[in-house]
Every structure is written in C-alpha cells, then in structure tokens.
Scaffold this active site. Structure first.
Site, PDB file in Angstrom:
ATOM      1  N   ARG A  19     -36.094  23.540 -24.298  1.00  9.07           N
ATOM      2  CA  ARG A  19     -37.006  24.622 -24.637  1.00  9.07           C
ATOM      3  C   ARG A  19     -36.270  25.877 -25.067  1.00  9.07           C
ATOM      4  NH1 ARG A  19     -39.849  27.252 -19.621  1.00  9.07           N
ATOM      5  NH2 ARG A  19     -41.420  25.629 -19.675  1.00  9.07           N
ATOM      6  N   ARG A  23     -29.703  25.658 -23.277  1.00  8.63           N
ATOM      7  CA  ARG A  23     -29.740  24.900 -22.033  1.00  8.63           C
ATOM      8  C   ARG A  23     -30.876  23.887 -22.035  1.00  8.63           C
ATOM      9  NH1 ARG A  23     -31.590  29.899 -21.989  1.00  8.63           N
ATOM     10  NH2 ARG A  23     -33.127  30.716 -20.523  1.00  8.63           N
ATOM     11  N   CYS A  32     -39.114  12.329  -4.684  1.00 15.50           N
ATOM     12  CA  CYS A  32     -38.782  13.465  -3.834  1.00 15.50           C
ATOM     13  C   CYS A  32     -38.849  13.025  -2.380  1.00 15.50           C
ATOM     14  CB  CYS A  32     -39.778  14.603  -4.041  1.00 15.50           C
ATOM     15  SG  CYS A  32     -39.723  15.285  -5.699  1.00 15.50           S
ATOM     16  N   CYS A  39     -46.915  21.056  -6.695  1.00 16.35           N
ATOM     17  CA  CYS A  39     -45.882  20.685  -7.676  1.00 16.35           C
ATOM     18  C   CYS A  39     -46.373  20.875  -9.108  1.00 16.35           C
ATOM     19  CB  CYS A  39     -45.466  19.236  -7.480  1.00 16.35           C
ATOM     20  SG  CYS A  39     -44.140  18.757  -8.604  1.00 16.35           S
ATOM     21  N   ARG A  41     -44.939  19.585 -11.651  1.00 18.27           N
ATOM     22  CA  ARG A  41     -44.606  18.406 -12.445  1.00 18.27           C
ATOM     23  C   ARG A  41     -45.230  17.153 -11.841  1.00 18.27           C
ATOM     24  NH1 ARG A  41     -38.734  19.502 -13.417  1.00 18.27           N
ATOM     25  NH2 ARG A  41     -39.166  21.021 -15.024  1.00 18.27           N
ATOM     26  N   ASP A 199     -48.153  27.747 -12.003  1.00 18.60           N
ATOM     27  CA  ASP A 199     -48.545  27.253 -13.321  1.00 18.60           C
ATOM     28  C   ASP A 199     -49.962  26.681 -13.235  1.00 18.60           C
ATOM     29  OD1 ASP A 199     -46.015  27.784 -14.507  1.00 18.60           O
ATOM     30  OD2 ASP A 199     -45.201  26.023 -13.476  1.00 18.60           O
ATOM     31  N   ASP A 236     -44.455  31.478 -16.241  1.00 15.38           N
ATOM     32  CA  ASP A 236     -44.031  30.551 -17.278  1.00 15.38           C
ATOM     33  C   ASP A 236     -45.190  30.432 -18.260  1.00 15.38           C
ATOM     34  OD1 ASP A 236     -42.164  28.886 -18.435  1.00 15.38           O
ATOM     35  OD2 ASP A 236     -41.762  27.804 -16.563  1.00 15.38           O
ATOM     36  N   LYS A 243     -40.198  31.532 -19.642  1.00 16.31           N
ATOM     37  CA  LYS A 243     -40.435  32.368 -18.464  1.00 16.31           C
ATOM     38  C   LYS A 243     -40.303  33.849 -18.845  1.00 16.31           C
ATOM     39  CE  LYS A 243     -38.491  29.001 -15.234  1.00 16.31           C
ATOM     40  NZ  LYS A 243     -37.962  28.061 -16.260  1.00 16.31           N
TER      41      LYS A 243
END
Ligand SMILES: *Cc1c(COP(=O)(O)O)cnc(C)c1O
Ligand code: SF4
Length: 276
Positions: A19, A23, A32, A39, A41, A199, A236, A243
């Site tokens: 994005r 990086r 996890c 979460c 994601r 988010d 974000d 961000k």
C-alpha cells in the site's frame, strides 16, 4: 465491510499487501493463539489458506524484484504461531535480499501465549537484526508477570519493542485506563506506537468509539505523563488510503501568529516567521 482497507485489492501476490511506497505487509500465518472479536482481518484470520512454500517463494520473489521495498512487516494471523524453523526460513529468505533494510514482526503472543517467547526463539531472531517487534496490548490487566517476562526476553535480544492498541468501547476508552496501560508498557520496555481507531469491519461495531473520545484520551496523555507514553492516534482510511494521525486541536492560526494551547489549557501566542 469485510475488507474496508481494500487489502485484497492491494495484494500483488497472495499474502502481500503493498500500500505504501517503501514497505509491505506479509501475511505469513493465518492462525492466532486467541481470536479477538475486534480483529480487523477476521475475513482471513483463522481460515485455512495456502501459505505453503509456493506462495512464500512468490512473495519473496516480489520483494526481491521491487528494490523500493526497504521494510517488511510480518503479520497474519500471528507470525509467531509458525514454528521456529519456518520463521527462520522466511527471515533468512528476506535477509538474502539486499534492499530489505528492516524487518518488523507483529505479534500478540506476548499477551496471548507468552510462553511462545522462548530463549531459543530470541536466539534465532537475533541473527536477523535489525528486527523490530510490535506487540498488541489493549488493557493494563493484560500486562502480567508472564507477558512482562516475554517482553524482557525480546528486549534483551536487542529487539526494539513497540505496541499497537485498538481503542475499544467499554474496555479501554477511558483516559485513566489508557494512561496506566501506556505507563505499564514503558515499564516492560515497550514503546507505545499506535492507538488505532476501530476499522469498519463487519461484526465489530459494538466496540467503536467516537473520534472525540479518542482525542480526549490523547489529551489525557500528552503533558500529563511521560512523552514516551503517547502513541499516534491513527485512523486507517477506507479504501486503503493509509493511516492518518489525529491530534487534539492545539493550534489555531491568527494572522501572522499561532495561538497554541498548552496541556493545561493556557493559550500562548507564537509569532511565526514572516511570509516572504
Ligand atoms: C499499517 C500498515 C503499514 C505500516 O505502517 P507504518 O505507519 O509504517 O507503521 C504498512 N502497510 C500496510 C498495508 C499497513 O496497513
Ligand atoms: S491476534 Fe491480531 S490477527 Fe489474531 S485475531 Fe487478534 S487482532 Fe486478529
């Protein structure tokens, strides 16, 4: 939304999110130690997916072919749910790419599975410096003797530790709770890095707080306790726009000068240099 940050659209090869110019985020694990209800994601975390050698080679090849990538962030899922050997293979693959300057690992195991941070793991990680680890503590109660020990091991291996907190309604959306969390993190050698506004992920709305509440919490930190205890409060932007840090209103323009408010509320005039 399932994927408000358009991570899937920004994915040039499976598992990579590219994005920003210099990086990438590399999702190296989809599991996890604990599955968090908030979460961001959750569309992919906990799902079985291809993270085999083929996918890994493709990700490494992409990074190798993009000399502008100088920072690789291992995420997931939780990268430390991989076994040491698998993680070592990824790290040594990255270290064979000369333009990769720093490697970051995002993990919540310091909280959710502190016994994962073994001396063996730390000895292995040390070989691939500069490595940074970002942990994920949300509440002072998550800082236990075991999680403190896990962070100490990483810090003793020369790994700078940062922390990302999610602002959660009814959990940590309180200036006193947040201040204590940040202070206790510093005590275990973890530098607060981001405080994330939630988010807009499906199934997490009940944790959302207003931006004003977040700003109030930031006000309660700056000046009132160590400057080191202040993270960036970031939102974000939808669509993968990135961000953006949010700050309380400290500064107002007044012609050729600025009216700047102190943490105690005094307003002080600051004369700017004259525009030429
Ligand atoms: C958060 C994030 C990063 C890292 O951002 P920094 O501000 O450098 O910590 C990189 N890529 C993606 C896709 C991100 O979401
Ligand atoms: S540890 Fe991180 S990636 Fe895993 S469920 Fe929790 S927030 Fe999501």
């Amino acid at each position: 939304m399932e994927d408000p940050l358009d991570e899937e659209l920004l994915s040039p090869v499976p598992g990579l999110i590219h994005r920003y110019p210099d990086r990438v985020v590399w999702l190296v694990s989809s599991v996890c130690a604990v599955y968090c209800r908030f979460c961001m994601r959750k569309r992919r975390v906990g799902c079985t997916e291809a993270t085999g050698t083929g996918t890994r080679q493709a990700a490494l090849a992409y990074i190798a072919n993009h000399p502008e990538i100088r920072d690789v962030i291992l995420s997931g899922g939780d990268p430390l749910l991989l076994e040491d050997d698998a993680l070592e293979e990824i790290l040594s693959g990255l270290r064979r790419i000369p333009h990769v300057e720093i490697i970051r690992i995002g993990t919540r195991t310091t909280v959710t599975l502190p016994e994962r941070i073994t001396t063996g793991l730390c000895r292995m990680l040390k070989k691939f410096h500069p490595i940074y680890v970002n942990t994920h503590f949300n509440h002072p109660k998550e800082i236990t003797a075991a999680s403190a020990r896990a962070c100490a091991r990483l810090a003793d291996a020369g790994i700078p530790l940062g922390n990302q907190t999610v602002l959660l309604k009814g959990i940590n959306d309180d200036p006193q709770v947040m201040k204590r969390l940040m202070q206790l993190l510093l005590k275990i050698r973890v530098k607060p890095y981001y405080l994330h506004q939630m988010d807009l992920v499906r199934g997490t709305a009940h944790f959302r707080t207003s931006i004003d509440r977040g700003l109030q919490i930031m006000e309660g930190l700056r000046g009132h306790t160590s400057g080191l205890a202040s993270p960036y409060y970031a939102i974000d932007l939808e669509g993968g726009k990135g961000k953006v840090p949010l700050l309380p209103e400290y500064v107002r323009r007044d012609d050729d000068s600025l009216l700047i408010r102190s943490y105690r509320g005094e307003v002080v005039r600051y004369r700017d240099v004259e525009k030429s």
